[in-house]
Design a protein around this motif. Structure first.
Motif, short mmCIF file in Angstrom:
data_model
loop_
_atom_site.label_atom_id
_atom_site.label_comp_id
_atom_site.label_asym_id
_atom_site.label_seq_id
_atom_site.Cartn_x
_atom_site.Cartn_y
_atom_site.Cartn_z
N ASP A 56 -3.66 -17.18 8.18
CA ASP A 56 -4.00 -17.00 9.59
C ASP A 56 -3.69 -15.56 9.99
O ASP A 56 -2.53 -15.18 10.06
N GLN A 57 -4.75 -14.75 10.18
CA GLN A 57 -4.63 -13.35 10.58
C GLN A 57 -3.88 -12.50 9.54
O GLN A 57 -3.20 -11.53 9.89
N ALA A 58 -4.02 -12.86 8.27
CA ALA A 58 -3.42 -12.07 7.19
C ALA A 58 -4.15 -12.38 5.89
O ALA A 58 -4.77 -13.43 5.74
N PHE A 59 -4.07 -11.45 4.94
CA PHE A 59 -4.66 -11.67 3.62
C PHE A 59 -3.80 -10.98 2.57
O PHE A 59 -3.00 -10.10 2.87
N CYS A 60 -3.98 -11.41 1.31
CA CYS A 60 -3.23 -10.84 0.20
C CYS A 60 -4.15 -10.14 -0.78
O CYS A 60 -5.31 -10.55 -0.96
N VAL A 61 -3.64 -9.11 -1.41
CA VAL A 61 -4.36 -8.38 -2.45
C VAL A 61 -3.39 -8.05 -3.57
O VAL A 61 -2.18 -7.91 -3.35
N ASP A 62 -3.92 -7.95 -4.79
CA ASP A 62 -3.14 -7.49 -5.93
C ASP A 62 -3.39 -6.01 -6.13
O ASP A 62 -4.53 -5.55 -6.08
N VAL A 63 -2.33 -5.26 -6.40
CA VAL A 63 -2.44 -3.83 -6.65
C VAL A 63 -1.94 -3.57 -8.08
O VAL A 63 -0.77 -3.83 -8.38
N SER A 64 -2.83 -3.10 -8.94
CA SER A 64 -2.51 -2.91 -10.35
C SER A 64 -1.61 -1.70 -10.58
O SER A 64 -1.46 -0.83 -9.70
N ALA A 65 -1.05 -1.64 -11.78
CA ALA A 65 -0.22 -0.49 -12.15
C ALA A 65 -1.02 0.80 -12.11
O ALA A 65 -0.51 1.85 -11.72
N GLU A 66 -2.29 0.73 -12.52
CA GLU A 66 -3.16 1.91 -12.49
C GLU A 66 -3.35 2.43 -11.07
O GLU A 66 -3.27 3.63 -10.81
N THR A 67 -3.58 1.51 -10.13
CA THR A 67 -3.75 1.90 -8.73
C THR A 67 -2.45 2.49 -8.17
O THR A 67 -2.47 3.49 -7.44
N LEU A 68 -1.33 1.90 -8.52
CA LEU A 68 -0.05 2.43 -8.07
C LEU A 68 0.17 3.85 -8.59
O LEU A 68 0.70 4.71 -7.87
N ALA A 69 -0.27 4.12 -9.81
CA ALA A 69 -0.06 5.43 -10.41
C ALA A 69 -0.97 6.49 -9.82
O ALA A 69 -0.61 7.67 -9.79
N CYS A 70 -2.15 6.09 -9.31
CA CYS A 70 -3.17 7.07 -8.90
C CYS A 70 -3.32 7.22 -7.39
O CYS A 70 -4.15 8.01 -6.94
N THR A 71 -2.54 6.48 -6.61
CA THR A 71 -2.70 6.50 -5.16
C THR A 71 -1.33 6.63 -4.48
O THR A 71 -0.29 6.68 -5.14
N THR A 72 -1.36 6.62 -3.16
CA THR A 72 -0.12 6.66 -2.38
C THR A 72 0.56 5.30 -2.32
O THR A 72 1.63 5.18 -1.73
N PHE A 73 -0.04 4.29 -2.92
CA PHE A 73 0.48 2.92 -2.78
C PHE A 73 1.87 2.74 -3.40
O PHE A 73 2.56 1.78 -3.08
N LYS A 74 2.26 3.60 -4.30
CA LYS A 74 3.61 3.50 -4.87
C LYS A 74 4.68 3.78 -3.82
O LYS A 74 5.86 3.46 -4.02
#
Length: 200
Positions: A56-74
């Motif tokens: 309800d008014q929220a969602f989940c996503v998986d963030v891979s190790a590759e994405t963590l390494a290449c973006t600000t998501f870390k």
């Protein structure tokens, strides 16, 4: 594909670290998810991610190790504001520019200068992608389609109108902020064409 026009600003509710990845729960707090289904793509701060759970008014996503390494998501933190855009459809107006949601590098905000009409932001791009950034060309910054106003070496500047400032996560930028950058798709194809012609 996306347009770089932000549809809502959400809040990062929780971060669940896995062995080498994250599961993010993102709270939208509005009707943004009314037409979203499991498996849909959503651009989150410039990163194309797949919806794995809907609440309800929220969602989940998986963030891979590759994405963590290449973006600000870390460097994500609970409560952080996030720019969201749903995937482009054939009926969508292309008001920005074509954005893939594949981040090319992480830039750093070096200067913010505000006036009544706009906010001037200078960003230092990684050396390996700076050559693709051209004056009056398009650049995607944290999922926002922007026009490059000037380029000096690896640094470029963009002007943010008050509406964009107030309705995106750019509002939280300060000197030193890290941002996800995606170059214009056309630059990739021009480079590939040049490589092919010179090698033939």
């Amino acid at each position: 594909m996306f347009t770089g026009l932000i549809q809502t600003v959400a809040s990062l509710a929780t971060i669940q670290p896995q062995q080498e990845s994250y599961v993010l729960t993102i709270a939208t707090g509005d009707d943004f998810l009314n037409d979203v289904a499991l498996g849909d793509s959503i651009c989150v701060n410039g990163v194309c991610l797949t919806v794995t759970q809907l609440h309800d008014q929220a969602f989940c996503v998986d963030v891979s190790a590759e994405t963590l390494a290449c973006t600000t998501f870390k460097n994500l933190y609970a409560g952080q504001a996030l720019n969201l855009e749903k995937a482009l459809t054939l009926a969508t107006r292309l008001g920005g520019h074509l954005v893939s949601g594949h981040v090319d590098g992480v830039g750093v905000v070096t200067q913010l200068q505000r006036s009544e009409e706009s906010i001037q932001i200078n960003i230092q791009a990684p050396n390996d992608i700076a050559k693709y950034i051209a004056r009056k060309g398009s650049i995607c910054v944290d999922g926002v389609s922007l026009t490059v106003n000037h380029v000096a070496g690896c640094e470029f500047g963009v002007n943010i109108i008050p509406h964009t400032w107030e309705n995106t996560a750019i509002l939280d930028y300060q000197s030193g902020s890290q941002v996800n950058l995606e170059i214009d798709l056309l630059a990739r194809y021009v480079e590939r064409l040049h490589e092919y012609e010179t090698s033939s």
